[in-house]
Write a protein that holds these residues in place. Structure first.
Motif, mmCIF file in Angstrom:
data_model
loop_
_atom_site.group_PDB
_atom_site.id
_atom_site.type_symbol
_atom_site.label_atom_id
_atom_site.label_comp_id
_atom_site.label_asym_id
_atom_site.label_seq_id
_atom_site.Cartn_x
_atom_site.Cartn_y
_atom_site.Cartn_z
ATOM 1 N N LEU A 45 13.318 -3.672 -12.387
ATOM 2 C CA LEU A 45 12.730 -4.187 -11.334
ATOM 3 C C LEU A 45 13.561 -5.014 -10.306
ATOM 4 O O LEU A 45 14.453 -5.783 -10.878
ATOM 5 C CB LEU A 45 11.428 -4.799 -11.703
ATOM 6 C CG LEU A 45 10.111 -4.191 -12.396
ATOM 7 C CD1 LEU A 45 9.172 -4.790 -12.439
ATOM 8 C CD2 LEU A 45 10.126 -2.991 -11.728
ATOM 9 N N MET A 46 13.431 -5.114 -9.052
ATOM 10 C CA MET A 46 14.212 -5.647 -8.077
ATOM 11 C C MET A 46 13.970 -7.170 -8.354
ATOM 12 O O MET A 46 12.899 -7.786 -8.797
ATOM 13 C CB MET A 46 13.813 -5.621 -6.884
ATOM 14 C CG MET A 46 14.522 -6.173 -5.500
ATOM 15 S SD MET A 46 14.026 -5.650 -4.066
ATOM 16 C CE MET A 46 12.320 -6.197 -3.925
ATOM 17 N N HIS A 47 15.091 -8.039 -8.515
ATOM 18 C CA HIS A 47 15.264 -9.458 -8.679
ATOM 19 C C HIS A 47 14.888 -9.784 -10.217
ATOM 20 O O HIS A 47 14.951 -10.902 -10.423
ATOM 21 C CB HIS A 47 14.428 -10.253 -7.739
ATOM 22 C CG HIS A 47 14.528 -10.074 -6.366
ATOM 23 N ND1 HIS A 47 15.742 -10.157 -5.912
ATOM 24 C CD2 HIS A 47 13.661 -9.804 -5.357
ATOM 25 C CE1 HIS A 47 15.824 -9.981 -4.377
ATOM 26 N NE2 HIS A 47 14.441 -9.897 -4.171
ATOM 27 N N ASP A 48 14.864 -8.766 -11.095
ATOM 28 C CA ASP A 48 14.650 -9.373 -12.529
ATOM 29 C C ASP A 48 16.074 -9.430 -13.081
ATOM 30 O O ASP A 48 16.612 -8.706 -13.126
ATOM 31 C CB ASP A 48 13.898 -8.157 -13.011
ATOM 32 C CG ASP A 48 13.630 -8.561 -14.552
ATOM 33 O OD1 ASP A 48 12.744 -9.508 -14.659
ATOM 34 O OD2 ASP A 48 13.888 -7.897 -15.531
ATOM 35 N N ARG A 49 16.037 -10.921 -13.606
ATOM 36 C CA ARG A 49 17.201 -11.560 -14.570
ATOM 37 C C ARG A 49 18.369 -10.935 -13.805
ATOM 38 O O ARG A 49 19.365 -10.582 -14.361
ATOM 39 C CB ARG A 49 17.218 -10.492 -16.006
ATOM 40 C CG ARG A 49 16.471 -11.549 -16.978
ATOM 41 C CD ARG A 49 15.026 -10.972 -17.051
ATOM 42 N NE ARG A 49 14.840 -9.700 -17.064
ATOM 43 C CZ ARG A 49 14.310 -9.016 -18.329
ATOM 44 N NH1 ARG A 49 14.426 -9.829 -19.333
ATOM 45 N NH2 ARG A 49 13.922 -7.862 -18.093
ATOM 46 N N ARG A 50 18.690 -11.596 -12.467
ATOM 47 C CA ARG A 50 19.883 -11.417 -11.874
ATOM 48 C C ARG A 50 20.486 -12.766 -11.807
ATOM 49 O O ARG A 50 21.629 -12.555 -11.243
ATOM 50 C CB ARG A 50 19.426 -10.992 -10.132
ATOM 51 C CG ARG A 50 18.361 -9.693 -10.089
ATOM 52 C CD ARG A 50 19.009 -8.417 -11.047
ATOM 53 N NE ARG A 50 20.178 -7.968 -10.280
ATOM 54 C CZ ARG A 50 21.008 -6.788 -10.730
ATOM 55 N NH1 ARG A 50 20.353 -6.530 -11.981
ATOM 56 N NH2 ARG A 50 22.134 -6.287 -10.300
ATOM 57 N N TRP A 51 19.878 -13.735 -12.139
ATOM 58 C CA TRP A 51 20.769 -14.953 -12.323
ATOM 59 C C TRP A 51 20.558 -15.363 -13.884
ATOM 60 O O TRP A 51 19.712 -15.247 -14.636
ATOM 61 C CB TRP A 51 20.106 -15.876 -11.670
ATOM 62 C CG TRP A 51 20.208 -16.064 -10.039
ATOM 63 C CD1 TRP A 51 21.239 -16.353 -9.270
ATOM 64 C CD2 TRP A 51 19.694 -15.097 -9.022
ATOM 65 N NE1 TRP A 51 21.118 -16.059 -8.007
ATOM 66 C CE2 TRP A 51 20.104 -15.215 -7.777
ATOM 67 C CE3 TRP A 51 18.273 -14.399 -9.144
ATOM 68 C CZ2 TRP A 51 19.615 -14.771 -6.820
ATOM 69 C CZ3 TRP A 51 17.716 -13.971 -8.025
ATOM 70 C CH2 TRP A 51 18.501 -14.007 -6.651
ATOM 71 N N VAL A 52 21.506 -16.121 -14.130
ATOM 72 C CA VAL A 52 21.525 -16.822 -15.513
ATOM 73 C C VAL A 52 22.096 -18.216 -15.359
ATOM 74 O O VAL A 52 22.990 -18.603 -14.690
ATOM 75 C CB VAL A 52 22.427 -15.706 -16.594
ATOM 76 C CG1 VAL A 52 23.793 -15.937 -16.074
ATOM 77 C CG2 VAL A 52 22.288 -16.288 -17.784
ATOM 78 N N ILE A 53 21.279 -19.131 -16.278
ATOM 79 C CA ILE A 53 22.060 -20.492 -16.333
ATOM 80 C C ILE A 53 23.056 -20.467 -17.562
ATOM 81 O O ILE A 53 22.973 -20.163 -18.713
ATOM 82 C CB ILE A 53 20.955 -21.368 -16.523
ATOM 83 C CG1 ILE A 53 20.171 -21.575 -15.350
ATOM 84 C CG2 ILE A 53 21.900 -22.942 -16.672
ATOM 85 C CD1 ILE A 53 18.862 -22.314 -15.724
ATOM 86 N N THR A 54 24.406 -21.042 -17.403
ATOM 87 C CA THR A 54 25.185 -21.171 -18.595
ATOM 88 C C THR A 54 25.769 -22.619 -18.634
ATOM 89 O O THR A 54 25.537 -23.234 -17.745
ATOM 90 C CB THR A 54 26.551 -20.149 -18.210
ATOM 91 O OG1 THR A 54 27.250 -20.586 -17.263
ATOM 92 C CG2 THR A 54 25.998 -18.571 -17.665
ATOM 93 N N ASP A 55 26.574 -22.808 -19.695
ATOM 94 C CA ASP A 55 27.404 -23.886 -20.011
ATOM 95 C C ASP A 55 28.598 -23.755 -19.221
ATOM 96 O O ASP A 55 28.877 -22.474 -18.569
ATOM 97 C CB ASP A 55 27.637 -24.140 -21.264
ATOM 98 C CG ASP A 55 28.169 -23.226 -22.239
ATOM 99 O OD1 ASP A 55 29.022 -22.332 -21.550
ATOM 100 O OD2 ASP A 55 28.228 -23.416 -23.213
ATOM 101 N N GLU A 56 29.432 -24.504 -19.183
ATOM 102 C CA GLU A 56 30.693 -24.627 -18.233
ATOM 103 C C GLU A 56 31.777 -23.598 -18.914
ATOM 104 O O GLU A 56 32.573 -22.941 -18.270
ATOM 105 C CB GLU A 56 31.433 -25.887 -18.355
ATOM 106 C CG GLU A 56 30.456 -26.764 -17.457
ATOM 107 C CD GLU A 56 31.275 -28.281 -17.411
ATOM 108 O OE1 GLU A 56 31.482 -28.814 -18.343
ATOM 109 O OE2 GLU A 56 31.358 -28.634 -16.254
#
Length: 274
Positions: free
Chosen positions: A31-42
């Motif tokens: 689906l559009m915009h689903d899980r398109r970003w993620v938060i990561t450590d450095e």
């Protein structure tokens, strides 16, 4: 009762709260915009509610130009939907190495302040090459963004009702569907029909129901408060149920798109499973 889509849900940032939508554009990667970003450590290792339950309390929204994150204290972060002009950098999701576009220092500072540790916000690059398991799909090539492994998760209201009946029989509280973070929820099917079917179909739509979803401790987390009400549940109850071909805490079915890219899915849309 005619089977139809009961509700649609997207999770723009992996492991943050979801958004209920009445319609959504189906893309090759879900689906559009689903899980398109993620938060990561450095180092690019992804963050998850499995180890940081308060991720559930960050509320996303999407407007015409921005991804918007709202913290419990009402502070907001605005991230432009236009991709940043930066070189891709490392993202690691479980054993999967992929690439992400870093959203910059302002987003990193805002999120690092919330989590009280250095983190980065990254998005799926335009030329995303993260493949869905070739071992499962064989010759069919599919890609996904920052989902655990598959671009779509399908669940049924009847399956939740069956689980809640079992929970209530054990004097445990019933659960909302949000505990299972599905994308497409269907109604009008038999309980756990999604595990007995290989295809979810509609007019000009075909999804391959390709793998039962074995659930993790995120299902124990209240998706509104970020708290665990009953430790180990509903995983213990799911394990005692015999709705799957193998033993385990299964709920919902992972899926990939076979037909329907570019189509708008909407609540009330007739579907069938076979």
């Amino acid at each position: 009762m005619t089977s139809c889509i009961s509700s649609l849900h997207i999770y723009p940032v992996k492991s943050l709260a979801g958004i209920n939508v009445s319609r959504s554009l189906l893309t090759a990667e879900g689906l559009m915009h689903d899980r398109r970003w993620v938060i990561t450590d450095e180092q690019g290792e992804f963050m998850t509610q499995r180890s940081c339950a308060r991720m559930a309390t960050l509320m996303p929204a999407i407007d015409e130009h921005h991804l918007i994150l709202q913290a419990p204290d009402r502070r907001h972060l605005f991230v432009a939907l236009t991709p940043p002009e930066v070189a891709p950098s490392r993202v690691r999701i479980f054993g999967s190495e992929c690439q992400g576009l870093d959203e910059g220092d302002e987003a990193a500072r805002w999120l690092s302040d919330f989590f009280e540790r250095p983190v980065r916000l990254k998005r799926v690059p335009f030329d995303n090459q993260r493949r869905v398991s070739p071992e499962r799909l064989g010759d069919h090539v599919a890609h996904t963004g920052f989902a655990d492994g598959y671009p779509l998760l399908v669940a049924a209201t009847s399956s939740l009702a069956a689980l809640n009946a079992r929970l209530e029989a054990r004097s445990l509280p019933a659960l909302p569907m949000s505990r299972f973070r599905p994308n497409i929820v269907v109604e009008g099917t038999a309980a756990f029909a999604e595990h007995d079917s290989t295809t979810l179909a509609g007019e000009d739509l075909s999804l391959w129901l390709c793998k039962p979803c074995e659930r993790c401790r995120i299902t124990t987390i209240n998706q509104c408060s970020g708290e665990i009400a009953v430790p180990g549940e509903p995983l213990k109850t799911l394990t005692m149920m015999d709705h799957g071909a193998q033993a385990g805490a299964f709920f919902g079915e992972n899926a990939v798109v076979m037909q329907g890219i570019g189509q708008w899915l909407h609540t009330g849309m007739p579907i069938w499973m076979r």
